[in-house]
Design an enzyme around this catalytic site. Sequence first.
Site, short mmCIF file in Angstrom:
data_model
loop_
_atom_site.label_atom_id
_atom_site.label_comp_id
_atom_site.label_asym_id
_atom_site.label_seq_id
_atom_site.Cartn_x
_atom_site.Cartn_y
_atom_site.Cartn_z
N SER A 153 0.83 -1.20 0.00
CA SER A 153 0.00 0.00 0.00
C SER A 153 0.87 1.25 0.00
O SER A 153 0.56 2.23 -0.69
CB SER A 153 -0.95 -0.01 1.19
OG SER A 153 -0.27 0.29 2.37
N ARG B 115 0.60 3.68 -3.27
CA ARG B 115 -0.02 4.99 -3.06
C ARG B 115 0.84 6.08 -3.70
O ARG B 115 0.34 6.90 -4.48
CB ARG B 115 -0.18 5.24 -1.56
CG ARG B 115 -0.90 6.53 -1.25
CD ARG B 115 -1.11 6.72 0.21
NE ARG B 115 -1.84 5.60 0.77
CZ ARG B 115 -1.40 4.85 1.76
NH1 ARG B 115 -0.23 5.08 2.30
NH2 ARG B 115 -2.13 3.86 2.22
N ASN C 242 -0.27 7.96 -7.31
CA ASN C 242 -0.54 9.39 -7.31
C ASN C 242 0.35 10.12 -8.31
O ASN C 242 -0.14 10.92 -9.11
CB ASN C 242 -0.31 9.97 -5.91
CG ASN C 242 -1.56 9.91 -5.07
OD1 ASN C 242 -2.49 10.67 -5.31
ND2 ASN C 242 -1.60 9.02 -4.11
#
Lengths: 228, 88
Positions: A154, A158, A162
């Site tokens: 994660s 992430r 992004n």
Amino acid sequence: MNGPEIVFHIGSFPISETVRNTWIVMLALTLFSYFGTRNLQRVPSKLQIVVEGIVGAINNLVKQNMGEKYANFAPFIGTVFLMFMISNLMGLLGFRAPTADLNTTVAMALVTFVLIHTNGIRSKGIGGWVKGFLEPLPALLPLNIIGELATPVSLSFRLFGNIAGGSIIMMLLYQVLRWLSVSVFGLPFGLFQIGIPAVLHIYFDLFAGVLQAFIFIMLTMVFVASAE
Amino acid sequence: MEAISGKALVLACSAVGAGVAMIAGVGAGIGQGYAAGKGAEAVGRQPEAQADIIRTMLLGAAVAESTGIYGLVVALILLFANPLINLL
């Protein structure tokens, strides 16, 4: 949107855009550290005030979030933050951000993963660390292991998602503006590419870039401190 | 109607799958909106703690965003690094 291109070879070893841009980031940070700490005065110069501000802010952040016990983590946390922040901001200079490559983020997330578990073993001992996986029921061992492995996944996805998503959207916007100016209005070059993307650059590069670097170190601190 | 080649079918279905994967953005949006609403409530209750509230809110919003990012990563893999084409 393609992956990072190979820019040149050292011997037979390919050097991709990501590695080259990471070297640029490293060079910038190294020069900044060298010139910022070269001759420290009791009455600080302008650059020294900036350096002192950064160091003080990171020290305070680490002490707030991890407690006095982990104050020695501050150099690592600060280095990761500065590196990721400068990497995410490289999109503003027209470079491909090193963090838009999954390799960079996975490497750093694995460092965090190793830190979490070495810290857990150091504070609880091997036995206590293994026992932590058997709580609350021994039957939940596979779930606990999957949950621990989800942390680096994660963290890395992430940051990568992004930054890569932001750069894809910016690329599409530039293409649309080029098409508008050349094909629709018949201009000789992409006139609309000037100025209009700046608004989105503020969000995708500046805001999201700094925020994601900050999130990364915050989660690293929280996970490492809670591994006791 | 001419026959559709296997590769074209895989590519078309991958494009549809990438679109379906982005439905994950719904959950992230709801979660972030909820975080922002609660943050606004908290600032209304305690205006002096605004800096702390905003920091916590942004952290929570970024964590809530990760589910949407998973969907984005799956969509990106399907579009730019399709593993299914090599199975033909």
